[in-house]
Structure formats: structure tokens, C-alpha cells
Scaffold this active site. Structure first.
Site, short mmCIF file in Angstrom:
data_model
loop_
_atom_site.label_atom_id
_atom_site.label_comp_id
_atom_site.label_asym_id
_atom_site.label_seq_id
_atom_site.Cartn_x
_atom_site.Cartn_y
_atom_site.Cartn_z
N GLU A 1 -0.02 8.94 2.46
CA GLU A 1 0.59 10.27 2.47
C GLU A 1 1.75 10.11 3.15
O GLU A 1 2.79 11.19 2.75
CB GLU A 1 -0.49 11.26 3.50
CG GLU A 1 -0.02 12.53 3.80
CD GLU A 1 -0.83 13.16 4.82
OE1 GLU A 1 -0.45 14.28 5.13
OE2 GLU A 1 -1.93 12.47 5.17
N PHE A 2 2.05 9.49 3.97
CA PHE A 2 3.64 9.53 4.74
C PHE A 2 4.65 8.62 4.11
O PHE A 2 5.71 8.45 4.25
CB PHE A 2 3.44 9.19 6.17
CG PHE A 2 2.86 10.19 6.93
CD1 PHE A 2 3.25 11.48 6.90
CD2 PHE A 2 1.56 9.95 7.88
CE1 PHE A 2 2.77 12.68 7.51
CE2 PHE A 2 1.11 10.97 8.45
CZ PHE A 2 1.49 12.25 8.40
N GLY A 3 4.00 7.60 3.39
CA GLY A 3 4.99 6.73 2.39
C GLY A 3 4.21 5.52 2.20
O GLY A 3 2.82 5.48 1.73
N ASP B 1 -13.56 8.56 15.34
CA ASP B 1 -13.68 8.30 13.79
C ASP B 1 -13.94 6.65 13.78
O ASP B 1 -13.22 5.90 12.72
CB ASP B 1 -12.15 8.49 13.13
CG ASP B 1 -12.43 8.44 11.50
OD1 ASP B 1 -13.62 8.35 11.18
OD2 ASP B 1 -11.42 8.53 10.66
N VAL C 1 3.37 1.15 2.66
CA VAL C 1 3.18 0.11 3.84
C VAL C 1 3.54 -1.44 3.30
O VAL C 1 3.36 -1.45 1.96
CB VAL C 1 1.55 -0.21 4.23
CG1 VAL C 1 1.46 -1.20 5.16
CG2 VAL C 1 1.30 1.47 4.62
N GLY D 1 0.85 -1.23 -0.14
CA GLY D 1 -0.12 0.03 0.02
C GLY D 1 0.76 1.35 -0.02
O GLY D 1 1.98 1.32 0.48
N ALA D 2 0.23 2.57 -0.37
CA ALA D 2 0.83 3.68 -0.21
C ALA D 2 -0.07 4.57 0.28
O ALA D 2 -1.14 4.54 0.11
CB ALA D 2 1.39 3.98 -1.57
#
Length: 1035
Positions: free
Chosen positions: A640-642, A797, A644, A637-638
Site C-alpha cells: 500500500e505504501f510502496g 493480530d 520493499v 515486494g510491493a
């Protein structure tokens, strides 16, 4: 009349030889045609008018059946300027609007006749005129209207005559609309050699028919061939409408587009398009096109058309038993009754009856009698005895009896009952057992008194029992709030005849019971004692007394301090004392600044934002992992911060475990690093099977073997376990391609969840799970939220997208790292560093006033329940966020998803109470779901949460009682839909309370605003009806 042959054809004036052929005149009629004229069936003379007289000739011959064959012939081909007319008699149009004229004729080929090329023709003309009555002999050709010029498809020659070959032509023309009562037809010859063999005039209709058990009458189609006539059918005998039966009559007399149907009523079945009564011994309980069923066991019927079979003598059918269920009877008496007694308790046990009566709803009741020496002298035991769990409605085969008296003969009668026991007039069978008690337990506590009370405490004392029958080991005190007697209780023990109860609510009345324990066992509980805690004013008086004590102690302490100070000055040890005291104070201040106040036995959530450096918070709650223990396998996965990745974590002495790894990319901002580590410091405080587990972090050492510089922080939300992006290639050493530079990544390592986010998992497996499996998932989520709530953490949330599912279908709450910034603009959305928080999951007070609490999490949990039961459907569908907010304010709540049990939807509605204090706690929700899992039959029972809903009838919101459905619709300004509700059969409030949004759309309510208003009122009506029925939702 297709396929007919001419018996005789005689051409005039000697040009041709007579042509004799057989013609039967027997032509079949089509069912959708109504014949107005058919010359082949006329027995007498036709009597048609000819002009001039030497034009058309009438020739009549008899066939072999002695039936006339009428023909009109003309063949004046030798002379020019022919104008020969033939007119029919007046023809009544009947119900016709459009008529059809069918003509059968033969025509001579002009080329086969010598010397007539200039005068011979090969066509004739058809005319008509409308009239309300017969014109008699009057005939004015100029008034007639031309229909068409008729030509032959085949014409005969002299050779055909010699070979006796008849070439018969058939032509059909239509005329309409016909508006007068009747009409004439006329045939004009202008020089052809022709024989008009037959003329048939008819119109078309859609004939009587039976479709779907509905009868449709003869119907005349419209003149316009493109227009259909809608016809409503009537149900056949012994049937009723299910949907309005309709057919459409086409221009050609064909029935088209069948809609709706009728169904056979109760006691009747469909056989070959009609409803027939059920035979004796058979029944049909419900209207429908199903077959009659044979009477179930122990029931019969001896008449036709029966909707229910009657039970045999001694057998019964309970009110809620379906007609298809066999008749049953009451059970026999229980067997093998036995007892076991000690000093304080009597246990009765028995075996089920040998005959249960054919039912499974078996219960037991225990009747107690106190008998003297003479067994006939018995009396009821009264309320002195206690039965655990209760004396009636027992499901298990045992009961515990407490508080009995010594040296008394008790007779217990155990009755077995089932759902039809009350219908039988026979005495209920029972088995009796007599027990003589002889106990040595202590006597009861007679009196308890209140020594003092504060806001949260009560000091109580009592006298020891008059007869203890041995040394008193301790006292057990049971207490509970007076208003919550049936919900829960607390207990404590004391070795002395006094106790101080703490942790109570201010100004609240509590009920106390006390019993004694000795070596022989427990005594019975005492009578109840009521005591009330104090309020703030009582505590103020206590505080004033405490102030006096503190002031006195302070003066004494100050004096003692002066003496000690002089002593240390004299002895020369003052400096050492001051340094030691400063060091102690500095240590205490540092401890307080870090907010590490701990209380024994209580784990609370600590906000990582209280730490200056986020790394301190991370290492306070989670362990550092050696990077060499981590092996990265692929990118999954990808964000905002980088990126996975999935990988493996080596643990010393244990096997490798699958993990998900995310890092913070190089060149990040301090704010990004703080937010990234904040999530790890939050997760590190949690330890629960339904909370995503943090394995550890990497913050101190470089990791050149991996060479990864970007991981996504939103992997816990975006379904990363399903593989959002195609995997990147990984080298044998576990690193990504060398194009990614080595660095010093900050990494978070969590457990790997194979099935990804709950919403996408449910959408992928739509309809694959049982209701109990879904309830189990909901129970896990509620358990995790209860844990968070108990720690004082508000999630803010909660949604199905933030729930992760592992391979064992265990659901775990995730997404703890999002910062939530509430902007000053009242129209602002609730933003996070990861995007907007959707309005659809947020409680109304959080939207309007920015008030987040465990109660707002409960609202969100209700939405998650709806998502789960609808298999990941989007809440509120395609409504805009503004429409969602307005709908909730107007009282609208999401309807039950398809197949959702009533009890679960009712729990959703409780979670969506507008007043947040009326919503259930997560503790209540977990307890309720546990009961549903243990007793799945309760899923289909409407329940009401007494902890959520008002506790007394006076607290129920005012709701007017309406006499009719029309009154109710008028009250909500929806009176225009009265006919819709009536036509659809929603004529009672019981039926209306069960309506869904699909039902409202189906009856014709199209406008979304109107749908919303009606659904909102139905939900209020449903809650009000539940209060009237006084059902309990216990947790």
C-alpha cells in the site's frame, strides 16, 4: 458344447450320402453355468414330440465309448409349404430367471441342391412356452412364443460331403424372465435341410467364491443386464470383519467390485485364503492379515493359536509393555554407594545396578532408618528428614538429605526398581550404607510474629536461635501463597531478625519459612508460619493516620515557608528564588507532558500516539542511519505504501549485514507518514531474539543515489522474503532505473528474514520437520509474546502470517504498525489501514466487546499453534466468518491436526478457554514448552493445566454422567446417529473422547451443524474425563 464333432449325419430321402465323422461328446462345463438340459449327455431316448409325424426324424448313433449321440434331422426341401415342429420335454427352470439355449446344427446350402430353388430354405425358428407342469402329449403350436429365427453362419455343399468336411454352427439365444416352474422349447422347420446335433439349456450364476477371507454363496443375477446384485459375505473360520465384505453379482455370472474385507483374529494368520492357527512358539497379538511372529526373548508358548507369549520364570511383562517386547526382570541392587556430608546437607551417590533387567525405566528409592548401637534396633526416620528432590521415584543416581539430627546413626537403603519390580514376589534388592552425623549448624528458629500488615506488605520479626554456633551472617526467608505451595516461591535475606515483605497480594494468606546462615553453614528451615495481608479497610485506617501526619507536616511546612519568604524579601534574593523555581517547574511539566516517566529496572511499552510529532517518537527509540551506508540490491515486494527491497547495511568496524528496506512513497499524506513511522517507533522499543529487529530509520536526509519512492509497509506480513514480484534491475551503483525520480524518502531498515512468513514456509515444507522442531518454533513465538506481554504490549493480530522465519528456523514476531479502528456498527469488521483482521484468529471477547488484552493474544497464539502443527492449513477451513463465530459460541474448537501430540492439542484447548481469565499466561506456556523439549516423551501424554482449569472439583462445570452412548446422543439431540456410532464400533465414552472430525464424517454425519454439535460435546466430555483422572499440567 464348443469344439464338438458329429459322428454321423444321415440325410433322408436319398438326396445325400451319409456323413460319418467322429464326435466324442465330451464338452467341458463353465463354473458359472447351471445346465438344465444337455442332449449330448442323455443316455436314453430323448422322446421329443414331432408334428407332423413325417417331419423331424430322431437318429441315435453310439460313439466309440458306447455313448449315444442324439440328433434330429429334417430335409423336406422338394415339397413346398413345409411346417415341421419339434418340441422338447418339459424343462424345470430351477432357480433361473433368465435361460440360455445353445444349439449346434448343420445346414445344407440350397444352391447345392438341384431343382429346389423355390422350396428350399436356409433357416429355422426357435419357440418357447412357460408352464407350471408337463402338458404330456398335448401340443398347440399357436400358443408358443417366438424367440428368434436361426440362420447358419456356414452351410455345407455336396463337395463338403465328398471331402468329409463338417461345418457345425453354434448359436445361443437367451429367454427371460421366466416366471413359471418350467417351460418347453420348440423348433419349427419351413423347408430347410438341417440336422440339430445337440441342444443345451442353462442359466448363469455367480458361483461360490472366497475373496479377502470372506465367503460369498451362489447368487443368481438379475434379468436386467445393467443391474447388479449386492451380496454380503461371511467371514471364513477364525476371522472377523474389518469392513463389511461385499461383492456385486453381474448379469454374466461374474463377481464385480469387491469391497471390505475380513481379517484373521488374534492367534491366526492368513495362508492361501484361509486363517491358520499360529504354531507353538509363535503368536499374533492383534487381529489383522499379518503373519505370526516368533515369541520375543524370555517368553514362549506351547499351544497353537496363541495371542501372547508367556514369560519365563523370573521374567515379567509390565501392563503397558506391548506383546512384542521381550520379557524383563527386576534389576539388581545399586552399586558403589557413597556419601558426602557437611554441616547441613548429606549427599548420597551410587552407581547403576550391574543388571538393569533389560529395561530402561530404572528408578531408585531411598529408605531411611535410625539405628542405635545394636544394628537390629532400628526405626523409621519419619517425616523429620527432607529429601531433595524426593525419596522415591528418583531418576538420577543421587539424593540430598536435609534436616538431619546430630550424633545419630542413619542407615540408608537404596533400592533399584523398574517397570516390573512390583510384579515380582521376591524381596527388592538394595544396598545399604550407614552414616553417623555430627554437625555444628545453628538451631532452628522457633517463633515468628507479625508486627503489622497492609494490603501489599507484611512486617515480620523473630528471635535469634538459641544456639548459633558462631556469628549469624544473615537470615533467609522463603515465602509463597498458601494456595500455590507446589508451584513457586520467593525468598529474601535480612541481616536483622526482622523484615518487611512487599509486593504481596491483598487479603491473601502466605506461608513463611526461615533459616539462619553462619560460617558453618545453614540451619534447617523452621516450621511454617501463616500470615495474611490486609484488605482495603485496613489500609484506610492506615491512611487516616497518615493524613494526620501529613496535615501536621503541612502546617509546619507552611510556617517554615512564610519565615523563608520573609527572609528572602529582607535579603533581596526573592526574585532570584522565584525565577529559579519557575524554571524548575517548567522543566518538570515538559518532562511529564512527554510521558517519559521511567522506573529503575522496569521496561514498559510507550504508545507512540502520545507524541505530537511521530518523528520525535522514532528518534526517542531508534537511531538515524546515514543513507550512504545502505546499498539496495533488488525489489522483493510491493504494498500500500510502496515497495520493499533487499539490500546490505554497512556498519563501521563490522561486516555488511543483509537487511530489508522499505520507504514511504513521495506525495504521501500526513496520516500515512504517521502510521508508517508509528511502526518504527514501536519496533524500536523491543529488543528480543524472537522479535523482528529494527536496524534504524532514515528520516532527515535525502537519498538521491537510491531514487526509490515507494516501499510496502506490509512486508512483515505478506511473505516478502520469498520474492512476491520479479526483481527489478538494479544498477551497479545500487540504484533502481532512472525512471524513478530522486526524492527524500522516509525509510525503515530491519533485519532480513530469509524464509519469509511462517505460514507459507510451512506449506512449502509440508511434513519436513519433526515434532520437536515444530515445538521449538512454537517456543520461540511464545517467548517473543511473553516479552511483549511483560512490557504491556498487546499485539492484536498474532497469526502465522505475521511470524517471520530466518535461515536458522528462528521464528520472530512482526507486524506492529497496523492501526486498528473499531467502527461503531456492531456488525463491523475490525479494520486496519492494511485490511480486515480475520475473525478466525480473534478471541470471542475481542469480537463481541472489542476487548483486546494479553489473554486475547493467548487465544490467537493457540490458533498459531494449530497452524504450525497443520503445516499452514487455514483455520476452520472453508467455514464462513459467521459460522466460525457461531461455532465458537456453541463451544466448538478446532480438532487436533494430523500427527499432533495430545499434549500440544490440550494446550491449544487451554488457550481457547471462553473465560479469558482461565487461559494460561505466556510465561506458563514458555515453561511448559521448555519441559516438553527437555522430555519429548511427555508429548504423547494428556495433561491438564492447573493454572488454567478449575482448581477444585467444585469448580468443574456440571456435566451429566451417561450410562450409554445412546443417552449421550439423546442429550445433545443427535439420537438419529445411534446406529452410525454402534455400527462403527464407537460404543464406549473412552473411544468417543478420541474421535476426530474425520471420524464423525466417516460414520455418516454429513450436516456441518450436526458435526459441529457432536465435536463440541466431545471436547466437553474429554475435559470432564481429564478432571476425573486428576492429571496435572504443571508449568
Amino acid at each position: 458344447m464348443g469344439g464338438c464333432e458329429v459322428r454321423e449325419f444321415l440325410l433322408q430321402f436319398g438326396f445325400f450320402l451319409p456323413l460319418l465323422t467322429a464326435w466324442t461328446g465330451d464338452c467341458s462345463h463353465v463354473s458359472n453355468q447351471v445346465v438344465l438340459l444337455d442332449t449330448s449327455t442323455v443316455m436314453g431316448e430323448l422322446g421329443w414330440k414331432t408334428y407332423p409325424l413325417n417331419g423331424w426324424d430322431a437318429i441315435t448313433e453310439m460313439d466309440e465309448h458306447n455313448r449315444p449321440i442324439h440328433t434330429y434331422q429334417v430335409c423336406n426341401v422338394m415339397e413346398p409349404n413345409q411346417n415341421n415342429w419339434l418340441r422338447t420335454n418339459w424343462i424345470s427352470r430351477d432357480a433361473a430367471q433368465k435361460i440360455y439355449v445353445e444349439m449346434k446344427f448343420t445346414l445344407r446350402d440350397c444352391n447345392s441342391i438341384p431343382w429346389v430353388l423355390g422350396t428350399c430354405k436356409e433357416t429355422f425358428t426357435l419357440y418357447y412356452i412357460e408352464s407350471d407342469e408337463s402338458h404330456g402329449t398335448k401340443f398347440k403350436p399357436s400358443q408358443y412364443i417366438k424367440i428368434d429365427t436361426i440362420a447358419a453362419d456356414e452351410s455345407f455343399t455336396q463337395m463338403d460331403l465328398g471331402d468329409r468336411i463338417l461345418k457345425l454352427n453354434t448359436e445361443v439365444r437367451e429367454v427371460g424372465p421366466i416366471e413359471r416352474k418350467g417351460f418347453y422349447l420348440a423348433f419349427q422347420d419351413i423347408g430347410a435341410c438341417i440336422a440339430l446335433v445337440s441342444v443345451r439349456v442353462f442359466y448363469k450364476k455367480c458361483p461360490f467364491t472366497v475373496r479377502n477371507l470372506a465367503m460369498f454363496p451362489d447368487t443368481i443375477p438379475r434379468v436386467d443386464s445393467s443391474s447388479l446384485v449386492e451380496v454380503r459375505g461371511s467371514c471364513v473360520k477364525s476371522s472377523e470383519e474389518r469392513d463389511t465384505p461385499k461383492l456385486y453379482c453381474g448379469a454374466d455370472g461374474d463377481w464385480l467390485v469387491p469391497l471390505g474385507r475380513c481379517i484373521c483374529t488374534t492367534g491366526y494368520e492368513e495362508i492361501e485364503g484361509s486363517c491358520h492357527a499360529c504354531r507353538p512358539g509363535f503368536y499374533k497379538a492383534f487381529a489383522g492379515n499379518t503373519k505370526c511372529s516368533k515369541c520375543p526373548p524370555h517368553s514362549s508358548t506351547f499351544v497353537e493359536a496363541t495371542s501372547v507369549c508367556h514369560c519365563e520364570k523370573g521374567y515379567f511383562r509390565a501392563e503397558k509393555d506391548p506383546p512384542s517386547m521381550a520379557c524383563t526382570r527386576p534389576p539388581s541392587a545399586p552399586r558403589n554407594v557413597a556419601f558426602n556430608i557437611n554441616e547441613t546437607a548429606l549427599i548420597l551417590e551410587w552407581s547403576p545396578p550391574s543388571d538393569t533387567g533389560g529395561r530402561k525405566d530404572l528408578t531408585y528409592s531411598v529408605i531411611c532408618k535410625k539405628c542405635g548401637v545394636d544394628a537390629s534396633q532400628c526405626e523409621d526416620c519419619g517425616a523429620g528428614l527432607r529429601f531433595i528432590p524426593r525419596p522415591t521415584g528418583l531418576i538420577n543416581n543421587s539424593v540430598v538429605v536435609l534436616d538431619f539430627v546430630s550424633h545419630v546413626n542413619y542407615t540408608f537403603e537404596i533400592e533399584a526398581m523398574n517397570g516390573v519390580s512390583e510384579l515380582s514376589i521376591s524381596p527388592k534388592p538394595f544396598t545399604a550404607i550407614t552414616v553417623t552425623t555430627d554437625q555444628d549448624a545453628p538451631s532452628l528458629i522457633g517463633m515468628m510474629r507479625k508486627d503489622w500488615a497492609s494490603q501489599n506488605s507484611l512486617a515480620l520479626s523473630w528471635q535469634a536461635p538459641a544456639f548459633s554456633n558462631g556469628a549469624i551472617l544473615d537470615y533467609e526467608i522463603k515465602y509463597y501463597e498458601k494456595e500455590h505451595e507446589q508451584l513457586t516461591y520467593s525468598s529474601t535475606r535480612s541481616k536483622a531478625p526482622s523484615v518487611i515483605i512487599t509486593g504481596l497480594k491483598p487479603a491473601t494468606t502466605y506461608i513463611f519459612h526461615i533459616r539462619v546462615r553462619t560460617a558453618t553453614g545453614y540451619s534447617g528451615y523452621s516450621q511454617k508460619f501463616e500470615f495474611e495481608t490486609g484488605d482495603e479497610t485496613s489500609d484506610m485506617a492506615a491512611e487516616q493516620g497518615q493524613i494526620l501526619v501529613i496535615a501536621t507536616a503541612a502546617v509546619g511546612g507552611f510556617t517554615l515557608l512564610v519565615i523563608l519568604t520573609l527572609f528572602f524579601l529582607i535579603t533581596g534574593r526573592c526574585q532570584w528564588y522565584i525565577k529559579a523555581k519557575m524554571k524548575s517547574e517548567e522543566k518538570r511539566r515538559t518532562h511529564l507532558q512527554n510521558s517519559h516517566l521511567r522506573f529503575p529496572g522496569i521496561k514498559t511499552y510507550i504508545d507512540p500516539d502520545t507524541y505530537e510529532d511521530p518523528s520525535l517518537a522514532v528518534h526517542e527509540f531508534e537511531k538515524e542511519i546515514d543513507p550512504s551506508r545502505i546499498r539496495i540490491e533488488r525489489v522483493i515486494g510491493a504494498g500500500e505504501f510502496g515497495e520493499v527491497c533487499s539490500g546490505r547495511l554497512k556498519t563501521p568496524g563490522k561486516r555488511e549485514i543483509p537487511v530489508a528496506i522499505k520507504t514511504l512513497k513521495g506525495g504521501h499524506m500526513d496520516r500515512q507518514r504517521r502510521d508508517f513511522l508509528r511502526e518504527a517507533s514501536i519496533m524500536g522499543q523491543f529488543d528480543h531474539p524472537n522479535i523482528i529487529r529494527l536496524e534504524g530509520v532514515v528520516t532527515k536526509r535525502s537519498f538521491p543515489a537510491i531514487g526509490v519512492e515507494a516501499f510496502c509497509p506490509s512486508f512483515l506480513r505478506a511473505g516478502f522474503l520469498n520474492g512476491i514480484q520479479a526483481p527489478h534491475p538494479v544498477t551497479a551503483g545500487g540504484s533502481l532505473p532512472p525512471r524513478i525520480p530522486a526524492g527524500r524518502p522516509v525509510m525503515i531498515v530491519v533485519e532480513y528474514m530469509e524464509n519469509g512468513s511462517l505460514d507459507s514456509f510451512l506449506r512449502k515444507h509440508d511434513g519436513h520437520f519433526t515434532v520437536i522442531q515444530l515445538v521449538g518454533m512454537l517456543r520461540g513465538i511464545a517467548s517473543g509474546m511473553k516479552y511483549l506481554s511483560d512490557m504491556g504490549y498487546v499485539h492484536r493480530d498474532l497469526a502465522a502470517r505475521n511470524i517471520l522465519v530466518n535461515s536458522n528456523l528462528v521464528c520472530k514476531v512482526s507486524d506492529f504498525g497496523l492501526s486498528r479502528v473499531l467502527e461503531d456498527d456492531p456488525e463491523a469488521a475490525y479494520t486496519t489501514t492494511g485490511g480486515k483482521i480475520p475473525i478466525r484468529w480473534t478471541a470471542p471477547e475481542a469480537i463481541a466487546y472489542r476487548k483486546f488484552s494479553s489473554a486475547s493474544d493467548v487465544w490467537s497464539y493457540g490458533i498459531v499453534m494449530w497452524e504450525v502443527m497443520s503445516y499452514g492449513e487455514r483455520p476452520y477451513w472453508e467455514m464462513s466468518n459467521q459460522d466460525v463465530i457461531l461455532s465458537i459460541e456453541e463451544g466448538y474448537r478446532l480438532p487436533a491436526p494430523m500427527g499432533c501430540p495430545p499434549s500440544l492439542h490440550q494446550l491449544m484447548l487451554h488457550c481457547w478457554q471462553k473465560e479469558r481469565n482461565h487461559r494460561p499466561k505466556f510465561t506458563d506456556i514458555v515453561s511448559f514448552l521448555d519441559k516438553l523439549i527437555r522430555n519429548p516423551s511427555a508429548l504423547h501424554t494428556l495433561v491438564e493445566d492447573i493454572l488454567v482449569m478449575p482448581e477444585s472439583p467444585g469448580d468443574v462445570p456440571e456435566y451429566p454422567l451417561f450410562v450409554t452412548v445412546g443417552d449421550w446422543l439423546d442429550s445433545i439431540k443427535m439420537g438419529q446417529y445411534k446406529s452410525n456410532f454402534m455400527a462403527a464400533g464407537f460404543t464406549t465414552f473412552d473411544l468417543i473422547s478420541r474421535m476426530s472430525i474425520e471420524d464423525i464424517r466417516r460414520i455418516g454425519v454429513i450436516l456441518i451443524g450436526h458435526q459441529r454439535r457432536i465435536v463440541s460435546s466431545i471436547q466437553t466430555l474429554r475435559l470432564h474425563m481429564m478432571h476425573i483422572q486428576e492429571k496435572g499440567f504443571h508449568v
